[in-house]
Design an enzyme around this catalytic site. Structure first.
Site, mmCIF file in Angstrom:
data_model
loop_
_atom_site.group_PDB
_atom_site.id
_atom_site.type_symbol
_atom_site.label_atom_id
_atom_site.label_comp_id
_atom_site.label_asym_id
_atom_site.label_seq_id
_atom_site.Cartn_x
_atom_site.Cartn_y
_atom_site.Cartn_z
ATOM 1 N N LYS A 64 0.851 -1.212 0.000
ATOM 2 C CA LYS A 64 0.000 0.000 0.000
ATOM 3 C C LYS A 64 0.875 1.248 0.000
ATOM 4 C CE LYS A 64 -1.517 1.359 4.134
ATOM 5 N NZ LYS A 64 -1.242 2.741 4.589
ATOM 6 N N ASN A 65 1.934 1.237 0.822
ATOM 7 C CA ASN A 65 2.743 2.455 0.987
ATOM 8 C C ASN A 65 3.740 2.687 -0.137
ATOM 9 O OD1 ASN A 65 1.267 2.955 3.229
ATOM 10 N ND2 ASN A 65 2.863 2.440 4.706
ATOM 11 N N ARG A 106 -4.826 10.543 5.210
ATOM 12 C CA ARG A 106 -3.866 11.628 5.285
ATOM 13 C C ARG A 106 -2.768 11.506 4.234
ATOM 14 N NH1 ARG A 106 0.358 11.447 7.555
ATOM 15 N NH2 ARG A 106 0.191 13.528 8.423
ATOM 16 N N CYS A 124 -4.052 11.790 13.438
ATOM 17 C CA CYS A 124 -4.793 10.526 13.411
ATOM 18 C C CYS A 124 -4.552 9.874 14.768
ATOM 19 C CB CYS A 124 -4.323 9.655 12.262
ATOM 20 S SG CYS A 124 -2.701 8.983 12.540
ATOM 21 N N ARG A 137 1.076 14.068 13.644
ATOM 22 C CA ARG A 137 1.541 13.842 12.272
ATOM 23 C C ARG A 137 1.537 15.120 11.417
ATOM 24 N NH1 ARG A 137 -0.530 8.229 10.162
ATOM 25 N NH2 ARG A 137 1.401 8.370 8.954
ATOM 26 N N PRO A 138 2.350 16.089 11.798
ATOM 27 C CA PRO A 138 2.403 17.350 11.041
ATOM 28 C C PRO A 138 3.011 17.138 9.655
ATOM 29 C CG PRO A 138 4.176 17.249 12.638
ATOM 30 C CD PRO A 138 3.317 16.029 12.873
ATOM 31 N N VAL A 139 2.829 18.122 8.788
ATOM 32 C CA VAL A 139 3.455 18.089 7.458
ATOM 33 C C VAL A 139 4.355 19.309 7.265
ATOM 34 C CG1 VAL A 139 1.699 16.655 6.352
ATOM 35 C CG2 VAL A 139 1.396 19.159 6.446
ATOM 36 N N ASP A 140 4.820 19.869 8.399
ATOM 37 C CA ASP A 140 5.645 21.083 8.328
ATOM 38 C C ASP A 140 6.906 20.888 7.489
ATOM 39 O OD1 ASP A 140 6.242 19.318 10.557
ATOM 40 O OD2 ASP A 140 7.810 20.740 11.099
ATOM 41 N N LEU A 141 7.485 19.701 7.533
ATOM 42 C CA LEU A 141 8.729 19.471 6.779
ATOM 43 C C LEU A 141 8.460 19.428 5.276
ATOM 44 C CD1 LEU A 141 10.409 16.794 9.091
ATOM 45 C CD2 LEU A 141 10.739 19.269 9.094
ATOM 46 N N ASP A 188 5.618 0.306 11.974
ATOM 47 C CA ASP A 188 4.376 -0.335 11.498
ATOM 48 C C ASP A 188 4.280 -1.793 11.909
ATOM 49 O OD1 ASP A 188 4.164 1.463 8.328
ATOM 50 O OD2 ASP A 188 3.833 2.043 10.394
ATOM 51 N N LEU A 240 8.943 6.770 16.958
ATOM 52 C CA LEU A 240 8.489 7.609 15.845
ATOM 53 C C LEU A 240 7.210 8.367 16.113
ATOM 54 C CD1 LEU A 240 10.637 5.835 14.256
ATOM 55 C CD2 LEU A 240 9.330 6.462 12.266
ATOM 56 N N ARG A 290 -8.141 -0.691 5.550
ATOM 57 C CA ARG A 290 -7.366 0.351 4.872
ATOM 58 C C ARG A 290 -6.072 -0.210 4.299
ATOM 59 N NH1 ARG A 290 -6.603 5.746 8.090
ATOM 60 N NH2 ARG A 290 -5.355 5.960 6.216
#
Ligand code: EPZ
Length: 423
Positions: A23-24, A93, A117, A122-126, A308, A330, A400
């Site tokens: 999936k990933n 996300r 979640c 789980r920011p996306v600042d980077l 995971d 993590l 999912r």
């Protein structure tokens, strides 16, 4: 809403499981089709909810696609819209992966900020900081990322403060169409990132350092690329989950259609616990342990032990003779499965990022709640050995990322049924 009813095994599992595509790996590669100027045939795609969500998003943007079994033919040329709406992004996300390619191809886009979640904020600042360094103007308004560039994105030198898988993927895709060369320092090296780079490289994008933490991408200056057909790599996390199913039930189980080199950290820990491992170039067999030893785990980036797989190994640690320690480095909240395992009789203590698991306790079937994708698989594993019956509720989390989990386990001798929640 559905739930899974799992009956305690009366005898070990046995047989072979075929592993689906990752999936990933499929998610960033589907997003990368936005960069393409041709129809692309993608094979070995797992038909799981997250993939269907991203296909729906790409269709909303204007792409055309058709599905047959585990293949998708997608034509991105008709993409004309550049808004990824909240209702789609809130369900998955990883939709953030369209940000880089949309901005690179069109020079503007609006992508809903993915909420947090269950496992963390789980920011996306980077992701955003790196795109700004490539010349993007980014504003956050009413929960949306509004991004635009005057002309193509510019190659830049990016140093990621933290290793980020989708952050690396977003920037690799943005850099593919940028003007000039982008260097990414501290890039993620997960096999899924590697496959994205390999597919782009096979499609004419110059990328150096594939598989390392330093990538150099020479952009096409907004020239769309002819993306070669490709087959998704096997899902190493699904593979690890079924190895744990064999381990927790003290069974001999073979998983096939895998790449053992992607499983090294997982296989190492299983052998440390006393399980036997046999492998060929595309399969792994797990053999029962005479005595299951406790294990110490620290989750880290690839090639270290994957976060995971943390929940699945916590379930496995419940049958070890002794105390195991798991340090989740993590994500700040990836122990949601603990309270559910406690309801089944597990003896687990949490102290910040450290979980202490005292194995060997009797487990009792119970009604438990799935909270996130991998937690739900851990509850299924525990249900296989807990006395009586276990009902895992809210299994949309499971769907999912796992294709036909109960079908694959029932083929090995499990008894797992899917039912509608009582009204
Ligand atoms: C990917 O998520 C995976 N998802 C996750 O798998 C996986 O758990 C995670 O990588 C770690 O391996 C997909 O590939 C679709 P990160 P991602 O960015 O990219 C922090 C599953 O089970 N961070 O590598 O979102 C972040 O908070 C899912 O399939 C920032 O601070 O993870 C985390 O602590 C669950 N700022 C750490 O970095 C950012 O801008 C690693 O996150 C980005 C990340």
């Amino acid at each position: 809403m559905k739930y899974l009813n799992i009956t305690q095994l009366t005898k070990p599992l046995s047989g072979t499981i075929s592993i689906s595509g990752a999936k990933n790996a499929a998610l960033p590669l589907l997003a990368a089709t936005i960069l393409g100027k041709n129809e692309i045939n993608i094979s070995n795609i797992p038909m799981v909810a997250d993939i269907k969500t991203l296909l729906k998003l790409l269709e909303m943007l204007g792409a055309k696609y058709s599905i047959s079994e585990n293949s998708v033919v997608i034509n991105p040329l008709s993409i004309s819209k550049t808004i990824a709406t909240y209702d789609i992004v809130k369900t998955m996300r990883a939709s953030i992966l369209v940000l880089g390619p949309l901005l690179a191809r069109f020079g503007h886009c609006e992508v809903s900020l993915p909420g947090g979640c269950a496992i963390g904020q789980r920011p996306v600042d980077l992701h955003l900081k790196a795109l700004e360094q490539m010349g993007a103007i980014i504003e956050i308004r009413a929960g949306y990322i509004h991004a635009r560039t005057e002309g193509p994105l510019k190659g830049a030198k990016i140093v990621f403060d933290k290793v980020t898988v989708t952050g690396t993927e977003n920037i690799v895709m943005a850099a593919a169409l940028a003007d000039g060369e982008t260097t990414i320092i501290n890039a993620a090296k997960e096999p899924e990132v590697v496959q994205l780079c390999e597919v782009l490289s096979a499609s004419g994008v110059k990328i150096k350092g594939i598989g390392t933490d330093k990538l150099k991408i020479t952009g096409t200056n907004r020239e769309l690329i002819k993306i070669e057909d490709f087959e998704i790599i096997p899902d190493r996390i699904e593979a690890g989950t079924y190895l744990c199913a064999g381990a927790i039930t003290n069974s001999k189980v073979t998983i096939k259609k895998v790449m053992p080199k992607h499983l090294e950290a997982i296989l190492y820990k299983l052998e440390e616990m006393g399980f036997g491992i046999e492998q060929t170039k595309s399969s792994v067999t797990i053999l029962p342990a005479t005595k299951v030893k406790p294990v110490n785990i620290i989750t880290t980036e690839y090639p270290g032990f994957p976060t995971d797989m943390q929940a699945q190994f916590m379930a496995l640690a419940l049958i070890a003779n002794g105390t195991s320690i798991i340090d989740e480095r993590l994500f700040e909240n990836r122990f949601m499965h603990v309270s559910e395992l406690l309801r089944m009789g597990a003896d687990i203590h949490l102290n910040g990022s450290i979980a202490t698991i005292n194995g060997g306790k009797e487990l009792y079937g119970a009604d438990v709640m799935a909270t996130d994708l991998r937690a739900s698989s851990a509850l299924v594993l525990a249900g296989l050995i807990a006395s009586g019956e276990t009902n895992v509720h809210r299994i949309y989390h499971l769907d999912r990322g796992y294709e036909d989990l109960e079908g694959k386990l029932n083929a090995l001798g499990a008894n797992i049924q899917r039912y509608d929640e009582k009204a």
